[in-house]
Write a protein that holds these residues in place. Structure first.
Motif, mmCIF file in Angstrom:
data_model
loop_
_atom_site.group_PDB
_atom_site.id
_atom_site.type_symbol
_atom_site.label_atom_id
_atom_site.label_comp_id
_atom_site.label_asym_id
_atom_site.label_seq_id
_atom_site.Cartn_x
_atom_site.Cartn_y
_atom_site.Cartn_z
ATOM 1 N N GLU A 148 0.846 -1.177 0.000
ATOM 2 C CA GLU A 148 0.000 0.000 0.000
ATOM 3 C C GLU A 148 0.889 1.237 0.000
ATOM 4 O OE1 GLU A 148 -3.691 1.935 2.393
ATOM 5 O OE2 GLU A 148 -2.682 0.202 3.245
ATOM 6 N N GLU A 149 0.649 2.106 -0.930
ATOM 7 C CA GLU A 149 1.419 3.335 -1.009
ATOM 8 C C GLU A 149 0.522 4.493 -0.639
ATOM 9 O OE1 GLU A 149 4.522 3.223 -1.519
ATOM 10 O OE2 GLU A 149 4.679 1.142 -2.175
ATOM 11 N N GLY A 150 1.170 5.582 -0.286
ATOM 12 C CA GLY A 150 0.372 6.775 -0.005
ATOM 13 C C GLY A 150 0.263 7.612 -1.261
ATOM 14 N N ASN A 151 0.082 8.875 -1.031
ATOM 15 C CA ASN A 151 0.105 9.826 -2.125
ATOM 16 C C ASN A 151 1.552 9.881 -2.610
ATOM 17 O OD1 ASN A 151 -0.711 11.742 -3.852
ATOM 18 N ND2 ASN A 151 -0.948 13.368 -2.317
ATOM 19 N N ASP A 210 4.007 16.669 4.709
ATOM 20 C CA ASP A 210 3.684 15.252 4.916
ATOM 21 C C ASP A 210 2.184 14.998 4.938
ATOM 22 O OD1 ASP A 210 3.565 16.695 7.185
ATOM 23 O OD2 ASP A 210 4.333 15.120 8.496
ATOM 24 N N TYR A 224 5.205 9.352 -0.056
ATOM 25 C CA TYR A 224 5.237 7.979 -0.568
ATOM 26 C C TYR A 224 5.512 7.053 0.613
ATOM 27 C CZ TYR A 224 10.269 7.785 -0.049
ATOM 28 O OH TYR A 224 11.536 7.758 0.485
ATOM 29 N N ALA A 225 5.138 5.798 0.483
ATOM 30 C CA ALA A 225 5.225 4.942 1.662
ATOM 31 C C ALA A 225 6.426 3.994 1.668
ATOM 32 C CB ALA A 225 3.943 4.142 1.819
ATOM 33 N N THR A 226 6.713 3.328 0.570
ATOM 34 C CA THR A 226 7.791 2.330 0.622
ATOM 35 C C THR A 226 8.919 2.691 -0.335
ATOM 36 O OG1 THR A 226 6.892 0.990 -1.162
ATOM 37 C CG2 THR A 226 6.069 0.524 1.041
ATOM 38 N N GLY A 227 10.103 2.156 -0.019
ATOM 39 C CA GLY A 227 11.257 2.414 -0.878
ATOM 40 C C GLY A 227 11.085 1.784 -2.248
ATOM 41 N N PRO A 254 -4.897 5.938 -3.290
ATOM 42 C CA PRO A 254 -3.971 5.085 -2.542
ATOM 43 C C PRO A 254 -4.660 3.816 -2.070
ATOM 44 C CG PRO A 254 -3.765 7.347 -1.819
ATOM 45 C CD PRO A 254 -4.931 7.300 -2.758
ATOM 46 N N GLY A 255 -3.914 2.726 -2.198
ATOM 47 C CA GLY A 255 -4.490 1.448 -1.785
ATOM 48 C C GLY A 255 -5.273 0.800 -2.905
#
Ligand SMILES: Nc1ncnc2c1ncn2[C@@H]1O[C@H](COP(=O)(O)OP(=O)(O)OP(=O)(O)O)[C@@H](O)[C@H]1O
Ligand SMILES: Nc1ncnc2c1ncn2[C@@H]1O[C@H](COP(=O)(O)OP(=O)(O)OP(=O)(O)O)[C@@H](O)[C@H]1O
Ligand SMILES: [Mg+2]
Ligand SMILES: [Mg+2]
Lengths: 324, 295, 529, 689
Positions: free
Chosen positions: C30-33, C170, C39-42, C192-193
């Motif tokens: 799951e990523e954010g905006n 953020d 952003y959520a993950t690398g 997102p999601g």
């Protein structure tokens, strides 16, 4: 009059349950191992200095004493302002409201389907109790009830999506396709087909069993004999006397299932990558996104409570005996 | 006034109406089927070391091999014999199911009994049950799994915690109605204390019901165990049917021809065992539940 | 550096359509905006974000930083000043020109903003000055040999006219303005999601992207995405498929797999603070007892590179060939005997102070392959008399045990664990210091708690040596030290293997160590770094 | 074809009907060859003990037997054979030509439909009329059966009606299509005597108006005597005697019929008369005896009785009185009408020593779950002052819901009192310690109405009986067992019965066991809440006799609650009449029954049917239903139903319970006036007064 007071008393009990549940909803995320730091800060939490980490934690309000956090949570519930997702920075209300319709679509459709089929089959089975048909459908239903949900879902995907290519295997709509009007509806229906099918198939047995049981006990009632003694046709006896009365307790079962179905879609939404609340919760739990966890827990808690309340108030409304 | 004579010679129309439908309740068969299934699975579980061609942890063949003479159900991703895994899985699934259901029954029965017999306390206890019933169980599970660690014992505890509440409700309503029975009022009027009444009159009846509940709950517990293992929330390293499915899914068996020997058998076995207990539970309920016993 | 394109041979064995209208990509997390702050993950979050943003430099196919937004990069001999000449004609998605002011703004904005990867990167930049429209001078607090790869090729440049109005980056919502970057794609839809949609930026300064539209769909798990790939509902996925699927997909007719080595690592870590892991001999024995090749063959079906005792991936330019990686259980047994860990009661397990030598090996339950690795390692260690009990735990629970609070200073709470670092930890050799240094400021990834003065000294040197050859020398020494001291066991590097539908798009460009799922794959040949 | 001597054809004729239930290998021979018939306009009463096959016979006629029933014989309606009819044709008979009223009006109406709808449904099932027309007709019918404000109440649900009104609704439904035969299966058994009288009146009136035939199933011989033209007596699935009402009541020939009549307590008998007891119980319905079904209980058996089944034959050829007995021709002389009971003095005014005293006792129930306590309570017992004398029996009578059971429970300390006191020999109950209470529990014991419900079905009889000993830890297990045996013998049961389970006993045996259990702790006081109302007449007599004997032997003080005045009259020394939570009349048996002073007591007595077909002039029974105990009427609680009530007095001032005659308390302002104004007391009733 008395009924209303009784209702108020029930409401009071629900309020207590709600308070306890909300408290647990607050406590559970914090009891879980792991921290949402990585989420709040982005993955490279390890590269931060301790000061930065502290700043991040403070920013999310996680450095406050638990009591303060708890009160803040209550405040957020009362003001309906649940804050932002650690991960997405999106307001919780927006997230939840965005996912809610999909979960509702699945659960309500599945409930309607399983309700109708379950009631019809259950009544018929009881009517023909002891017959081959009854035994057949009864054992089939018990078998269905014993089927693992995820397994059935995956087999459906393998069959209907991968092998046959008839239905989409994931999502609620075709991503990136700009559809509107009927095309959109068709698209949504296509995507919901497999999850709804799985959910319905698996909820039919509960309704069926309840209806069969209820019908059987009504069939033994004296007033059924009265109806027969009046010379009514069996169909009329069945429809006006048996089914009508047997339905009463089943509505309670249905209402309770609604609450249950609401929370029970996690597995289905995962298997079908369906963007509902269940998956939102699952993802939030895996990532320790506290605000989203609390938000979704609250929705589920309230859904179950409402379902209970509905069941509690529906029955007296439908049954003239308890109507005042 | 009228009077009546019997004219001996009057030719009376003599009609015999045979019963139109066999009254013997065919649903009884279900209980027998259930018992047979459960017994068969129980035997497999006990005799697993004898029946299984391989040690399920042994890398007995080439990974991902299809069924063959050596491996009737093929092998999994690390070359373990799937048939042996199924056979040994019976042990885990049945044990988890039975023990968890039993634990849940004990808890549910105690709470239901107390809740039903002491109505005031009962109201409080039932609110507790309500809370358990509405808690989101996924995080509850993770919290429990984290605190308890992953092991078969903990899976049992987790399942028991998840399923005791409805039983408490059922038992409570039974006790509530029992407590109003004349024979309990009679015992009270003879000076019997609560302990005596519960021991002598309430518990035996309730236990019967609890046994029925237990059998039905076993079915649910078996399903839950498989779901937990499948979701990776159980212990995937334990040889249960659920964990076989977990591996099947993790190694993509659903989408390869392997589903026929890797996905279908554990799923069907889960279904079969749950079905066995559910049928048995149904049959027991028919016998125990007085409302169903009529006519 | 060069600015010309390189031919897409060698690094990628992929083939297929070179352009596409729409490419549907599956992701599983799951990523954010998708902005630099939300952003959520690398991976794949940052990779997706970087479709819309550019950095001053850009890693090329070999993972070397090359000029990008900055056409010229010059550093002062003391390594404290970088002068950057910006490329001409770079525009933001809304048509505004990208200027030196934007770069200066970005530096200041990150520094002032909430903590995070880019704020950390910028922490060392004490000053940014725009000399003119297209020249920026950055002044560093201390010299940083990894500055180019770690900062210039990493930090996305923000548009001043967009972000200057945003005080809480953020919480920046997705809207018409926050989706403005300078990258090859513009994010036009964000749910997102659920899904994202990107549209090609036709005015992109490196040429018009090869694919017009990218649709990114989120799945709950790999199985779902693989099913969708097989059923043709998506065209590729940003997750390396499990090894057993490689042949399956290749055999499925319409699909193909692009396979390339990646720098992702899979480690066996142990808490070096507890006995007997505090003894280098014991750790060495463990390393010797693990048959890495067997792990690669049995679990990864060959689709992985055997880990190197000295940590660095063999494809890396820093790899020291002299470091030997050996599997020798007899030697391991001898080592164990030597340090007094013997099996006195002959139950197959050695004893330490009378108690049998048995450890709990933690593994995250969401990673099936690592669980299988753990099982195998357990067996292998068992053969030399070290008892291992594999314990699968939920991922966050594992993180909490191994790396509490993501702060190595907080200690650790485990015996042995399966672990891994993302590709970036190898792409920048400087990261090696952070793995082994006992100084939390440098060794912020030292989750094993390993402490050794000699290693610490080498780590400091690696972190400060500006001269490339000298630095390579230090890196070699550090690799040898690691091989000898074994602060952790580098088991293997899974290859990147990405299934795709060549009929839709197949012109993949892989970066060594990072794989094909970056924006390079969508940039035309003549625009490649 | 069955014919009548007079040539009048039977409307409904049942011939050689046998019904066998096949239940999982075991067969229940419910009906073993029944012949009966009813002619146009006639009322046929079918009497017999519970389980004798009365209901099954009628259900067979309607084709409503369950699937596992095997039926043979012939059932003719006019000239159509019902047993040969197709289900479809049979449906047009049911409801249209044969109407049925079932016993329990509470459960026989569908709770989720309005009463008018349920009646209209019956109409529309048989004739093609519009919904509106059917509804209108339903309202009309409701009016006909005496529902006040029929129009207004037509759309109410059954639960909104009282039991009597529900039974009226049932009757309206049965009459909806103008049937030629009305089958009433114990239509008044579940109702109070007052309501029973209303219903009996109603049915008889309608029968007369419509010229319908009525088959009235009952085990109450009083009702039968009042209503029937002819009577059929059934026993164990057979008809053993039938004839005109007068034939049967005056000159019963079959030993069973004769003994049944003498086993029945009756208001017109000599007070305190001993009832005759029929030993034994109904034969096992699963057994198939060769000979006479009554032989095992009969005093007059011959060898052939056990060997051959007696045919139902007219006493005189062509006569209307038929008997199925081998000795029908022997003119057996059955013992004479009952004489006086030896022990119980006929008349008693002197007060005995008070064992239990109730003083202004109140028990109020508050609505459950209410969070605000302001709601009005159910005043189940509302100020009762009463004394129970040593060695005597106090009878408590009153309509259903008047608070009798509550009073009993409060007396035993099983109910929380809301006011007043219960004192056992000077010790006030609610001030006692727990230990004291336990001790007291040994001195007062309860016998329940429903003997089977009051025993744990899982315990053996000996364990049931010795349970009080076990609870109070009296003696060793062996001693307890021995005592259980003794107790069984005291209640005239063989010791071996102790090994059985309660469900393996007959109703009467079960009630004996219940009494034995109550005696286990040697109590001084026995409270019997409706101890015989669930039992058949013949068994009733056994229990009543047993209770009297035990009292005489053990010096027990009894409180007997019953709604059956005849039972009370047979057993009690003193009688208390309860109405809406209060005692309205209290006095010695003969005072109360011989010279009732309260109009309510008189109403109750008048409503009791006299089992004598020659005395059918029934006075107008008490009208209406008792008001709700939640909001009792002001003034005299009875004034709304009282024909004598004087406005301004009775509706404002509650009359106190005064000793208006020596030893005779009445709570009525106008007692003296009413006594003077009303007609002379009934000669038979005053026989002992
Ligand atoms: N469905 C049935 N299955 C088996 N036995 C039955 C069934 N219905 C009635 N019986 C038996 O048939 C016999 C006659 O029953 P029936 O109801 O006709 O008695 P009754 O004379 O009406 O008694 P009561 O006065 O108690 O109503 C009884 O022994 C009863 O147990
Ligand atoms: N537990 C209770 N809660 C509320 N009301 C009750 C309760 N028990 C009895 N009542 C009410 O109290 C009144 C008296 O009841 P009780 O059972 O004493 O009457 P009864 O004279 O024994 O009637 P019956 O002849 O039908 O047994 C009734 O109106 C009844 O509905
Ligand atoms: Mg009957
Ligand atoms: Mg009562």
């Amino acid at each position: 009059m008395n009924a209303r007071r009784l209702g108020l008393a029930r409401l009071g009990q629900y309020a207590i349950v709600l308070v306890v549940a909300v408290t647990l909803n607050f406590a559970l995320p914090r009891l879980m191992p792991g921290s949402p730091l990585a989420l709040i800060a982005g993955v490279e939490a390890g590269e931060m200095t301790p000061e930065e980490r502290a700043a991040v934690t403070a920013d999310a309000g996680l450095d406050e004493p638990l009591v303060v956090q708890y009160l803040t949570y209550w405040k957020s519930i009362l003001t309906l302002d649940f804050g932002y997702s650690f991960r997405q920075g999106t307001p919780i209300e927006e997230l939840v409201l965005g996912r809610l319709p999909w979960t509702l679509l699945l659960t309500l459709t599945a409930l309607a389907v399983s309700g109708t089929v379950g009631i019809a089959l259950g009544a018929f089975s009881a009517w023909r109790r002891g017959s081959r048909w009854d035994v057949g459908s009864l054992s089939f239903m018990i078998a269905l009830e014993s089927t693992p949900q995820f397994w059935l879902g995956m087999l459906f995907i393998a069959l209907f999506s991968v092998s046959l290519g008839w239905l989409p295997s994931f999502g609620a709509t075709t991503a990136g396709a700009d559809l509107s009007g009927l095309a959109w509806v068709a698209d949504v229906a296509e995507h919901a087909a497999l999850p709804v099918l799985t959910l319905s198939i698996l909820s039919i047995p509960a309704v069926y069993m309840a209806m069969r049981y209820s019908t059987l006990s009504v069939l033994g009632e004296d007033y059924i004999r009265t109806a027969q003694a009046k010379g009514l046709r069996p169909r009329a006896v069945m429809m006006h006397h048996v089914v009508r009365t047997a339905l009463l307790p089943v509505t309670t079962v249905l209402a309770l299932r609604l609450g249950w179905a609401f929370g029970g879609t996690v597995v289905i939404e995962t298997v079908f990558s369906y963007p509902g609340l269940g998956r939102l919760m699952y993802d939030a739990v895996s990532a320790r996104d506290y605000p989203v966890m609390q938000g979704t827990f609250l929705v589920f808690t309230i859904a179950v409570l409402l379902a209970n309340l509905l069941a509690d108030s529906l029955y007296p409304r439908l049954d003239p005996r308890t109507r005042v | 006034m009228t009077a009546r004579v019997i004219t001996e010679s009057a030719p009376e129309p003599q009609i015999v109406l045979r019963r139109s439908r066999v009254s013997g309740d065919r649903t009884r068969v279900l209980g027998v089927i259930g018992a047979v299934i459960v017994l068969a699975l129980g035997t497999v579980a006990v005799l697993a070391p004898v029946l299984a061609p391989y040690d399920p942890t042994e890398r007995a063949g080439t990974p991902f091999s299809p069924p063959s003479a050596e491996h009737l159900l093929g092998t999994n991703d690390v070359g373990q014999d799937l048939l042996s895994e199924m056979i040994y899985g019976t042990r885990v699934s049945l044990t988890v199911g039975i023990v968890a259901a039993a634990a849940a029954m004990v808890l549910g029965t105690v709470v239901g009994l107390i809740g039903g017999y002491f109505p005031r306390l009962g109201a409080v206890a039932m609110r507790g049950v309500d809370v358990v019933l509405i808690l989101p169980f996924l995080p509850l599970l993770i919290v429990l799994a984290a605190y308890l660690g992953r092991s078969i014992v903990n899976t049992v505890i987790i399942i028991a915690i998840l399923i005791w509440a409805p039983t408490a409700r059922v038992i409570r309503s039974q006790v509530l109605s029992l407590a109003k029975r004349d024979y309990i009022v009679a015992a009270r009027s003879m000076g019997a204390g609560h302990g005596y009444v519960i021991r002598r009159h309430v518990l035996p009846k309730t236990l019967l019901l609890a046994i029925g509940e237990f059998v039905a709950a076993t079915s649910g517990a078996i399903l839950l165990e498989s779901s937990l293992s499948f979701l990776g929330l159980g212990d995937p390293l334990q040889e249960s049917w659920g964990s076989t499915l977990y591996w099947a899914q993790a190694r993509g068996a659903f989408l390869t021809p392997a589903w026929k020997w890797w996905v279908l058998p554990p799923g069907l076995l889960i279904m079969l065992s749950a079905l066995g207990f559910a049928l048995l539970g149904y049959a027991l309920e028919q016998r125990i539940n007085p409302r169903l016993r009529r006519s | 550096g060069s600015n010309g394109g390189t031919e897409d041979t060698g690094s990628s064995d992929a083939a297929g359509a070179a352009t596409a209208e729409t490419l549907r990509i599956g992701i599983m997390s799951e990523e954010g905006n998708l902005t630099p702050h939300t952003y959520a993950t690398g991976f794949p979050g940052l990779n997706l974000t970087m479709l819309s943003y550019d950095s001053l430099m850009q890693a090329d196919e070999n993972g070397e930083p090359q000029p990008w937004l900055a056409e010229t990069v010059e550093s002062s001999p003391d390594g404290l000043t970088y002068t950057l000449g910006l490329a001409d004609g770079v525009t933001w998605h809304d048509g505004e020109a990208l200027t030196a002011e934007d770069v200066v703004f970005s530096v200041d904005y990150y520094k002032a903003g909430p903590p995070g990867r880019f704020a950390t990167a910028m922490a060392n930049v004490s000053q940014a000055v725009a000399q003119d429209e297209s020249t920026v001078v950055l002044t560093l607090g201390v010299p940083d040999p990894s500055f180019e790869i770690r900062v210039l090729a990493d930090v996305p440049i923000l548009a001043e006219h967009v972000w200057s109005g945003i005080t809480e980056p953020d919480l920046a919502p997705f809207d018409e303005t926050t989706n403005i970057g300078s990258g090859p794609y513009r994010l036009v839809e964000s749910d997102p999601g659920v899904s994202y949609s990107f549209e090609a930026h036709p005015e992109y300064f490196r040429g018009e992207p090869k694919v017009d539209e990218l649709v990114v769909v989120q799945f709950a798990d790999e199985a779902g995405a693989t099913a969708a790939l097989r059923s043709g509902e998506i065209d590729t996925m940003m997750r390396s498929i499990s090894p057993e699927q490689i042949d399956v997909l290749r055999g499925a007719g319409s699909l193909d797999v692009v396979e390339a080595p990646e720098y992702t690592t899979t480690l066996l870590v142990f808490n070096t603070a507890v006995a007997p892991f505090d003894q280098a001999e014991f750790r060495r024995a463990v390393a010797l007892a693990v048959d890495r090749q067997r792990l690669v063959d049995d679990v990864f079906l060959g689709a992985a590179v055997v880990g190197n005792a000295g940590w660095v991936h063999p494809s890396s330019q820093w790899y020291d060939e002299s470091v030997e990686t050996v599997y020798d259980p007899e030697a391991a047994a001898r080592l164990l005997d030597d340090i007094g860990l013997t099996d006195s009661d002959s139950d197959g397990i050695r004893e330490l102070d009378g108690a049998s030598l048995s450890f709990e090996l933690l593994v995250a339950s969401n990673n099936a392959l690592r669980m299988r690795l753990a099982e195998l390692i357990g067996e292998q260690l068992g053969e030399v008399g070290i008892g291992v009990e594999v314990s699968s735990v939920e991922m966050q629970t594992l993180d909490d045990a191994v790396w509490p609070g993501y702060d190595v200073a907080q200690g650790r709470n485990y015996e042995m664990s399966m672990w891994g670092w993302s590709a970036s930890s190898q792409a920048d050799i400087g990261q090696m210091a952070s793995l082994v240094s006992s100084d939390p400021a440098i060794g912020n990834l030292n989750v094993t708690g390993y402490a050794d003065p000699e290693t610490d000294a080498l780590a400091v040197e690696l972190d400060t040596e500006l001269d490339p050859t000298a630095r390579a020398e230090v890196a070699d020494q550090l690799q040898q030290r690691i091989a000898e001291e074994v602060p952790f066991v580098s088991l293997l590097h899974p290859n990147g293997a990405y299934g795709y539908n060549p009929d839709v798009f197949g012109d993949w460009v892989s970066i060594t160590g990072s794989g094909p799922m970056t924006k390079l794959s969508f940039i035309p040949d003549d625009g490649q770094p | 074809m069955v014919t009548f001597a007079s040539g009048v054809a039977d409307l409904l004729a049942i011939r050689e009907l046998t019904v066998t239930f096949r239940t999982g290998g075991r067969d229940v021979y419910a009906v073993r060859g029944v012949d009966l018939s009813v002619a146009e306009g006639e009322t046929l009463a079918v009497v017999g003990e519970s389980g004798s096959g009365k209901s099954v016979t009628m259900m067979a006629a309607l084709g409503l037997l369950p699937d596992n029933a095997e039926v043979s014989g012939s059932i003719r309606l006019g000239d159509r054979e019902l047993l040969a009819m197709e289900e479809r044709a049979l449906r047009s008979v049911r409801g249209a030509e044969i109407g049925v009223v079932f016993q329990d009006p509470m459960s026989s109406l569908n709770p989720v439909h309005t009463v008018s709808r349920q009646i209209a449904e019956a109409i529309r099932a048989h004739s093609d009329v519009s919904r509106a027309a059917a509804h209108a007709r339903a309202v009309e019918l409701l009016g006909e059966v005496g529902i006040p404000d029929a129009k207004g109440r037509a759309d109410d649900y059954p639960h909104q009606f009282s039991g009597g009104m529900r039974q009226r609704v049932m009757i309206a439904m049965a009459l909806a299509c103008g049937p030629r035969v009305l089958v009433a299966d114990e239509p008044t058994t579940a109702l109070d005597v007052t309501v029973q009288a209303q219903i009996v009146d109603l049915v008889d009136r309608i029968r007369a108006e419509r010229g319908m035939s009525v088959i009235w199933i009952s085990h109450d011989l009083g009702v039968v005597a009042q209503i029937a033209d002819r009577v059929t007596v059934m026993y164990a699935g057979r008809v053993i005697e039938q004839g005109s009402c007068a034939d049967l009541f005056d000159a019963a020939v079959h030993p069973y019929t004769a003994r049944l009549l003498r086993a029945m307590p009756r208001l017109d008998a000599v007070a305190g008369a001993e009832l005759e007891v029929i030993p034994g119980s109904l034969p096992d319905p699963e057994a198939q005896p060769e000979g006479c079904v009554f032989a095992p209980r009969c005093d007059h058996t011959l060898d052939q009785c056990a060997a051959a089944r007696p045919a139902l034959l007219p006493l005189v050829a062509g006569g209307r009185h038929a008997v199925a007995c081998h000795r029908a021709g022997d003119r057996l002389t059955h013992s004479q009408p009952p004489g006086l009971v030896g022990g119980a003095p006929a008349h008693e005014r002197s007060a005995g020593q008070i064992v239990v005293a109730l003083d202004d006792l109140r028990v109020h129930y508050w609505g459950r779950g209410s969070w605000r306590r302001a709601a009005a309570p159910v005043r189940a017992v509302d100020g009762v002052t009463l004394g129970l004398e040593r060695g005597r029996t106090l009878g408590l009578v009153g309509e259903s819901g008047s608070g009798k059971s509550t009073l009993a429970r409060a007396l035993l300390g099983l109910e929380k009192t809301s006011g007043g006191t219960v004192a056992f020999g000077g010790q006030v109950l609610h001030t006692m310690s727990a230990a004291g209470l336990r001790k007291l529990r040994c001195t007062a014991q309860l016998v329940f109405q429903d003997p089977s419900a009051s025993m744990n079905p899982a315990l053996r009889v000996e364990d049931v009986v010795s349970e009080p000993l076990r609870i109070n830890r009296r003696g060793s297990v062996a001693e307890q067992r021995a005592r259980a045996g003794e107790l069984l013998e005291i209640v005239e049961l063989p010791r071996e019965l102790g090994r059985r389970f309660p469900h393996q006993l007959s109703g009467g045996q079960r009630q004996r066991v219940a009494i034995a259990r109550a005696l286990a702790l040697d109590p001084q006081v026995l409270v019997c809440d409706e101890p015989v109302s669930a039992l058949d007449v013949s068994v009733q007599a056994q229990i009543i006799t047993l209770l009297s004997r035990l009292q005489a032997e053990l010096g027990l003080s009894l409180l007997v609650i019953s709604h059956d005045l005849a039972v009370i009259r047979t057993i009690a020394h003193r009688v208390a009449v309860m109405y809406l939570g209060q005692i309205v009349e209290l006095g010695s048996r003969d005072d109360v029954f011989g010279g009732p002073r309260h109009p309510y007591t008189r109403g109750l007595l008048d409503a009791v049917p006299i089992p004598d077909p020659h005395r059918r002039s029934r006075p107008v029974p008490l009208a209406g239903d008792p008001p709700s105990p939640v909001a009792p009427p002001p003034g005299c609680r009875f004034h709304e139903r009282c024909a004598f009530a004087r406005p301004g007095l009775c509706d404002t001032t509650p009359p106190p319970l005064e000793q208006q005659r020596p030893g005779h308390w009445t709570a009525c302002h106008l007692a003296d006036e009413i006594a003077a104004s009303s007609t002379a007391p009934d000669p038979v009733r005053s026989a002992t007064g």
